[in-house]
Write an enzyme that holds these catalytic residues in place. Structure first.
Site, PDB file in Angstrom:
ATOM      1  N   LYS A  18     -24.190 -28.826  -9.336  1.00  0.00           N
ATOM      2  CA  LYS A  18     -24.683 -29.668  -8.786  1.00  0.00           C
ATOM      3  C   LYS A  18     -26.089 -29.821  -8.777  1.00  0.00           C
ATOM      4  O   LYS A  18     -27.007 -29.133  -9.109  1.00  0.00           O
ATOM      5  CB  LYS A  18     -24.528 -29.574  -6.962  1.00  0.00           C
ATOM      6  CG  LYS A  18     -25.171 -28.520  -6.267  1.00  0.00           C
ATOM      7  CD  LYS A  18     -26.639 -28.880  -5.988  1.00  0.00           C
ATOM      8  CE  LYS A  18     -27.186 -27.619  -5.524  1.00  0.00           C
ATOM      9  NZ  LYS A  18     -28.890 -27.495  -5.515  1.00  0.00           N
ATOM     10  N   PRO A  39     -27.012 -22.722 -16.189  1.00  0.00           N
ATOM     11  CA  PRO A  39     -27.845 -21.768 -16.186  1.00  0.00           C
ATOM     12  C   PRO A  39     -27.921 -21.126 -14.697  1.00  0.00           C
ATOM     13  O   PRO A  39     -27.822 -21.578 -13.675  1.00  0.00           O
ATOM     14  CB  PRO A  39     -29.111 -22.784 -16.552  1.00  0.00           C
ATOM     15  CG  PRO A  39     -28.696 -24.035 -16.345  1.00  0.00           C
ATOM     16  CD  PRO A  39     -27.153 -24.153 -16.512  1.00  0.00           C
ATOM     17  N   ALA A  52     -31.291 -21.471 -11.246  1.00  0.00           N
ATOM     18  CA  ALA A  52     -31.759 -22.709 -11.702  1.00  0.00           C
ATOM     19  C   ALA A  52     -31.763 -23.939 -10.724  1.00  0.00           C
ATOM     20  O   ALA A  52     -32.187 -25.034 -10.982  1.00  0.00           O
ATOM     21  CB  ALA A  52     -31.174 -23.256 -13.009  1.00  0.00           C
ATOM     22  N   GLY A 104     -24.999 -22.585  -9.400  1.00  0.00           N
ATOM     23  CA  GLY A 104     -23.910 -21.798 -10.131  1.00  0.00           C
ATOM     24  C   GLY A 104     -23.471 -20.696  -9.439  1.00  0.00           C
ATOM     25  O   GLY A 104     -21.902 -20.710  -9.653  1.00  0.00           O
ATOM     26  N   GLY A 105     -23.909 -19.792  -8.707  1.00  0.00           N
ATOM     27  CA  GLY A 105     -23.480 -18.912  -8.004  1.00  0.00           C
ATOM     28  C   GLY A 105     -22.362 -19.320  -7.009  1.00  0.00           C
ATOM     29  O   GLY A 105     -21.355 -19.044  -6.630  1.00  0.00           O
ATOM     30  N   THR A 143     -21.001 -22.183  -6.787  1.00  0.00           N
ATOM     31  CA  THR A 143     -19.637 -23.014  -7.420  1.00  0.00           C
ATOM     32  C   THR A 143     -18.729 -21.921  -7.742  1.00  0.00           C
ATOM     33  O   THR A 143     -17.332 -22.231  -7.818  1.00  0.00           O
ATOM     34  CB  THR A 143     -20.224 -23.952  -8.259  1.00  0.00           C
ATOM     35  OG1 THR A 143     -18.949 -24.806  -8.384  1.00  0.00           O
ATOM     36  CG2 THR A 143     -20.685 -23.311  -9.787  1.00  0.00           C
ATOM     37  N   ASP A 179     -24.578 -23.742  -0.018  1.00  0.00           N
ATOM     38  CA  ASP A 179     -24.167 -24.753  -0.845  1.00  0.00           C
ATOM     39  C   ASP A 179     -22.654 -24.782  -1.147  1.00  0.00           C
ATOM     40  O   ASP A 179     -22.014 -25.488  -1.817  1.00  0.00           O
ATOM     41  CB  ASP A 179     -24.933 -24.556  -2.185  1.00  0.00           C
ATOM     42  CG  ASP A 179     -26.313 -24.964  -2.312  1.00  0.00           C
ATOM     43  OD1 ASP A 179     -26.405 -25.876  -1.200  1.00  0.00           O
ATOM     44  OD2 ASP A 179     -27.004 -24.680  -3.069  1.00  0.00           O
TER      45      ASP A 179
HETATM   46  O1  C5P Z   1     -27.562 -20.025   1.768  1.00  0.00           O
HETATM   47  P1  C5P Z   1     -27.954 -19.399   0.492  1.00  0.00           P
HETATM   48  O2  C5P Z   1     -27.627 -17.915   0.444  1.00  0.00           O
HETATM   49  O3  C5P Z   1     -27.721 -19.877  -0.430  1.00  0.00           O
HETATM   50  O4  C5P Z   1     -29.578 -19.518   0.917  1.00  0.00           O
HETATM   51  C1  C5P Z   1     -30.596 -18.774  -0.011  1.00  0.00           C
HETATM   52  C2  C5P Z   1     -31.703 -18.615   0.582  1.00  0.00           C
HETATM   53  O5  C5P Z   1     -32.552 -19.867   0.501  1.00  0.00           O
HETATM   54  C3  C5P Z   1     -31.740 -18.096   2.081  1.00  0.00           C
HETATM   55  O6  C5P Z   1     -31.863 -16.849   2.059  1.00  0.00           O
HETATM   56  C4  C5P Z   1     -32.932 -18.903   2.457  1.00  0.00           C
HETATM   57  O7  C5P Z   1     -34.111 -18.035   2.413  1.00  0.00           O
HETATM   58  C5  C5P Z   1     -33.202 -20.030   1.958  1.00  0.00           C
HETATM   59  N1  C5P Z   1     -32.648 -21.282   2.688  1.00  0.00           N
HETATM   60  C6  C5P Z   1     -33.215 -21.764   3.898  1.00  0.00           C
HETATM   61  N2  C5P Z   1     -32.724 -22.735   4.561  1.00  0.00           N
HETATM   62  C7  C5P Z   1     -31.209 -23.413   3.968  1.00  0.00           C
HETATM   63  C8  C5P Z   1     -30.954 -22.847   2.950  1.00  0.00           C
HETATM   64  C9  C5P Z   1     -31.340 -21.811   2.330  1.00  0.00           C
HETATM   65  O8  C5P Z   1     -34.221 -21.189   4.177  1.00  0.00           O
HETATM   66  N3  C5P Z   1     -30.868 -24.450   4.729  1.00  0.00           N
END
Ligand code: C5P
Length: 317
Positions: free
Chosen positions: A12, A100, A103, A107-108, A110, A142
């Protein structure tokens, strides 16, 4: 019994990403417009007649242990559906990595989405999209979007999805320096340090900001399929912290923007940058312009298109 399942898992980009406040759970309240692109990993699940999961991926930066989000997705399915797991057993998950890594392209996430969809099929669970999205939200912000894909507004942590009208297969150029990675937690933490004093915290204020985007120019441009307006309305708050810290990313964005096209922006927490183009020919010109302005062999460039699919089953037998 289905022995194997192959799925295409789309990356995405963010056409819009606004950080509006802090959440009690430590994440951020976001308003985003997400768009699936045709650049995709191939994820294959194969029943292996044992009660465990195994991840295989030849990409050096992708872990194959329990820190891999695809592995965690499989474990989550086993925990949630113990009967199906004991009946059908585990699986070998092979990821052909084309997106990638680290990035800003999900990627993870999906890959994890593909495992949820694949095991739902292989285990004959018949889960609905909202049920799959609820499971996805436990794995990462995501993941819910990645399941259905297309074009959507994402709010909350990014896990609350409202589909928008699907866009046509517009072309884009994607660029990323191979050796460059940006940590998403770092990007959000730095943003909080620098701009946290501007955060909205009351419920009414948060709702007002969500509504402003919902009835604002980006969503309107999408509803009207107005690619030119979409290009002009691209926005990403995280650029405010990532571009100053990563001059190469700022340079690539500048090169994309001056090469013509409809607009350019960093995706997610970066470091990938994209440029929207009016046609395949224009995309080729932008890619070639970027290649000659930045002759660094570390710079990878792709031409791809918007797609309406998140996870697509390509075969199951
Ligand atoms: O949800 P995910 O594990 O993909 O998020 C990765 C990191 O991005 C979280 O640990 C956080 O530090 C940050 N994040 C955030 N607020 C969000 C989504 C992600 O602070 N709404």
């Amino acid at each position: 019994m289905m022995d194997s399942c192959s799925l295409l898992a789309s990356a995405k980009i963010n056409l819009y990403l606004e950080i509006i406040g802090d959440r009690p759970d430590g994440y951020h309240e976001l308003v985003m417009v997400m768009q699936s692109i045709a650049l995709a990993d191939l994820v294959e699940l194969k029943a292996i007649g044992m009660d465990a999961f195994r991840v295989r991926c030849s990409h050096p930066l992708v872990p194959t242990d329990s820190s891999n989000l695809a592995y965690r997705a499989a474990q989550l399915m086993a925990d949630e559906f113990p009967e199906a797991f004991s009946r059908w057993g585990g699986a070998e998950i092979t990821i052909d990595k084309r997106i990638p890594v680290a990035a800003g392209l999900a990627g993870g996430s999906t890959n994890a989405a593909a495992v949820l969809v694949g095991l739902d099929l292989m285990w004959n669970l018949g889960l609905t999209l909202p049920q799959l999205q609820e499971l996805g939200a436990k794995l990462g912000s995501d993941v819910p979007f990645c399941i259905g894909g297309g074009t959507a507004l994402a709010t909350g942590r990014g896990e609350k999805i409202s589909p928008l009208s699907n866009l046509d297969r517009s072309y884009l150029v994607l660029g990323k320096f191979r050796s460059l990675q940006v940590s998403t937690p770092w990007a959000y933490k730095t943003f909080r340090q620098e701009f946290g004093h501007q955060y909205v915290s009351d419920a009414a204020g948060l709702e007002e900001r969500r509504q402003r985007v919902h009835s604002g120019p980006m969503v309107s441009a999408i509803l009207h399929h107005d690619d030119r307006q979409i290009g002009q309305r691209l926005y990403n708050d995280l650029e405010r912290v990532v571009l100053p810290a990563y001059p190469q990313v700022a340079q690539l964005r500048e090169v994309f923007r001056s090469a013509g096209g409809l607009g350019g922006m960093m995706s997610g927490s970066g470091p990938s940058v994209f440029a929207l183009a009016e046609s395949e020919l224009e995309a080729t010109k932008i890619r070639d312009a970027a290649r000659s302005a930045i002759p660094d062999p570390d710079l990878d460039l792709w031409i791809t298109q918007f797609t309406t699919t998140g996870i697509q089953v390509v075969s199951n037998k």
